[in-house]
Design a protein around this motif. Structure first.
Motif, PDB file in Angstrom:
ATOM      1  N   UNK A 183       0.921  -1.269   0.493  1.00 23.76           N
ATOM      2  CA  UNK A 183       0.368   0.347   0.250  1.00 23.76           C
ATOM      3  C   UNK A 183       0.863   1.017  -0.408  1.00 23.76           C
ATOM      4  N   UNK A 184       2.391   1.333   0.495  1.00 24.25           N
ATOM      5  CA  UNK A 184       2.880   2.490   1.283  1.00 24.25           C
ATOM      6  C   UNK A 184       3.992   3.348  -0.424  1.00 24.25           C
ATOM      7  N   UNK A 185       3.774   2.058  -1.209  1.00 22.29           N
ATOM      8  CA  UNK A 185       4.388   2.220  -3.076  1.00 22.29           C
ATOM      9  C   UNK A 185       2.982   3.089  -3.564  1.00 22.29           C
ATOM     10  N   UNK A 186       1.830   2.910  -3.480  1.00 28.40           N
ATOM     11  CA  UNK A 186       0.997   3.252  -3.975  1.00 28.40           C
ATOM     12  C   UNK A 186       0.276   4.690  -3.395  1.00 28.40           C
ATOM     13  N   UNK A 187       0.013   4.658  -2.114  1.00 29.14           N
ATOM     14  CA  UNK A 187      -0.056   5.498  -1.464  1.00 29.14           C
ATOM     15  C   UNK A 187       0.321   6.376  -0.765  1.00 29.14           C
ATOM     16  N   UNK A 188      -0.250   7.491  -0.035  1.00 27.69           N
ATOM     17  CA  UNK A 188       1.475   8.931   0.333  1.00 27.69           C
ATOM     18  C   UNK A 188       1.393   8.126   1.406  1.00 27.69           C
ATOM     19  N   UNK A 189       0.162   7.784   2.874  1.00 29.10           N
ATOM     20  CA  UNK A 189      -0.256   7.589   3.499  1.00 29.10           C
ATOM     21  C   UNK A 189      -1.179   6.248   3.763  1.00 29.10           C
ATOM     22  N   UNK A 190      -0.584   5.584   4.596  1.00 28.09           N
ATOM     23  CA  UNK A 190      -1.429   4.475   4.931  1.00 28.09           C
ATOM     24  C   UNK A 190      -2.268   4.583   6.174  1.00 28.09           C
ATOM     25  N   UNK A 191      -3.520   3.725   5.971  1.00 27.96           N
ATOM     26  CA  UNK A 191      -4.507   3.994   7.568  1.00 27.96           C
ATOM     27  C   UNK A 191      -4.528   2.023   7.105  1.00 27.96           C
ATOM     28  N   UNK A 192      -5.261   2.275   8.892  1.00 28.57           N
ATOM     29  CA  UNK A 192      -6.072   1.393   8.607  1.00 28.57           C
ATOM     30  C   UNK A 192      -7.126   0.642   8.052  1.00 28.57           C
ATOM     31  N   UNK A 193      -7.384   1.445   7.802  1.00 29.22           N
ATOM     32  CA  UNK A 193      -9.056   1.332   6.924  1.00 29.22           C
ATOM     33  C   UNK A 193      -8.406   0.683   5.285  1.00 29.22           C
ATOM     34  N   UNK A 194      -7.392   1.082   5.328  1.00 30.02           N
ATOM     35  CA  UNK A 194      -6.870   0.887   3.576  1.00 30.02           C
ATOM     36  C   UNK A 194      -5.851  -1.021   3.776  1.00 30.02           C
ATOM     37  N   UNK A 195      -5.732  -1.074   5.565  1.00 32.22           N
ATOM     38  CA  UNK A 195      -4.732  -2.276   5.400  1.00 32.22           C
ATOM     39  C   UNK A 195      -6.426  -3.411   6.171  1.00 32.22           C
ATOM     40  N   UNK A 196      -7.104  -3.302   6.307  1.00 33.40           N
ATOM     41  CA  UNK A 196      -8.158  -3.879   6.806  1.00 33.40           C
ATOM     42  C   UNK A 196      -8.976  -4.226   4.813  1.00 33.40           C
ATOM     43  N   UNK A 197      -9.138  -2.773   4.405  1.00 32.62           N
ATOM     44  CA  UNK A 197      -9.929  -3.524   2.906  1.00 32.62           C
ATOM     45  C   UNK A 197      -9.594  -4.476   2.241  1.00 32.62           C
ATOM     46  N   UNK A 198      -8.104  -4.194   2.209  1.00 30.27           N
ATOM     47  CA  UNK A 198      -6.549  -5.323   1.142  1.00 30.27           C
ATOM     48  C   UNK A 198      -6.752  -6.331   1.794  1.00 30.27           C
ATOM     49  N   UNK A 199      -6.703  -6.508   2.644  1.00 29.91           N
ATOM     50  CA  UNK A 199      -6.987  -8.539   3.641  1.00 29.91           C
ATOM     51  C   UNK A 199      -7.802  -8.633   3.486  1.00 29.91           C
ATOM     52  N   UNK A 200      -9.362  -8.034   3.511  1.00 33.71           N
ATOM     53  CA  UNK A 200     -10.732  -8.036   3.365  1.00 33.71           C
ATOM     54  C   UNK A 200     -10.711  -8.966   5.159  1.00 33.71           C
ATOM     55  N   UNK A 201     -10.320  -7.743   6.278  1.00 33.57           N
ATOM     56  CA  UNK A 201     -10.700  -7.769   7.661  1.00 33.57           C
ATOM     57  C   UNK A 201     -11.210  -6.903   8.239  1.00 33.57           C
ATOM     58  N   UNK A 202     -11.509  -7.135   9.461  1.00 30.54           N
ATOM     59  CA  UNK A 202     -11.887  -6.113   9.548  1.00 30.54           C
ATOM     60  C   UNK A 202     -11.064  -5.027  11.053  1.00 30.54           C
ATOM     61  N   UNK A 203     -11.449  -4.083  10.353  1.00 23.95           N
ATOM     62  CA  UNK A 203     -10.457  -3.020  11.419  1.00 23.95           C
ATOM     63  C   UNK A 203     -10.039  -3.363  13.111  1.00 23.95           C
ATOM     64  N   UNK A 204     -11.203  -3.692  13.675  1.00 15.81           N
ATOM     65  CA  UNK A 204     -10.609  -4.269  15.169  1.00 15.81           C
ATOM     66  C   UNK A 204      -9.469  -5.226  14.977  1.00 15.81           C
ATOM     67  N   UNK A 205      -9.365  -6.220  14.153  1.00 12.26           N
ATOM     68  CA  UNK A 205      -8.475  -7.066  13.830  1.00 12.26           C
ATOM     69  C   UNK A 205      -7.412  -6.459  13.005  1.00 12.26           C
ATOM     70  N   UNK A 206      -6.884  -5.146  12.819  1.00 13.60           N
ATOM     71  CA  UNK A 206      -6.207  -4.535  12.134  1.00 13.60           C
ATOM     72  C   UNK A 206      -5.546  -3.872  13.001  1.00 13.60           C
TER      73      UNK A 206
END
Length: 131
Positions: free
Chosen positions: A17-40
């Motif tokens: 994600x950091x290769x294409x986004x200036x800022x990586x947020x928990x919501x980005x990680x959750x969406x990419x991995x298809x997991x819940x925000x509490x898991x992230x």
């Protein structure tokens, strides 16, 4: 902290994600991995506590040098396995992507070093054959 497949996937995802986004947020990680925000959130806390990431309180996530080195190692393995599966073994790219994601986590550094030499030789043969 024991680094398992799930934790490696979080590190790899932050790198990707950091290769294409200036800022990586928990919501980005959750969406990419298809997991819940509490898991992230739980994973990010573990990664931060162990020096792999820096995260502002519910803010941007950045890999530390330690995290970047680990994520790069995992992602390099992933790309190498995927390329081998697609170009040498002629596996469907969708299947190869999924398989590479699992293979990258279960190979020792010693085996990977030898396998990397083998894969590169095989890819060179494929390239010569295509020419």
């Amino acid at each position: 902290m024991k680094i398992n497949e799930a934790i490696e996937n979080y590190l790899e995802t932050i790198l990707i994600l950091s290769e294409t986004k200036e800022k990586v947020r928990m919501s980005d990680v959750a969406k990419h991995l298809n997991v819940s925000k509490p898991s992230v959130n739980s994973a990010m806390n573990k990664l931060q506590d162990n020096g792999y990431i820096i995260q502002e309180f519910y803010g941007t996530i950045q890999l530390t040098p330690k995290g970047l080195a680990y994520a790069t190692k995992v992602y390099s393995r992933h790309k190498l396995f995927r390329e081998f599966l697609i170009k040498v073994l002629k596996i469907n790219p969708i299947v190869a992507e999924e398989d590479a994601c699992h293979m990258e986590h279960c190979v020792s550094d010693e085996t990977m070093a030898s396998f990397e030499v083998f894969i590169k030789e095989q890819l060179e043969l494929v390239k010569q054959h295509e020419s």
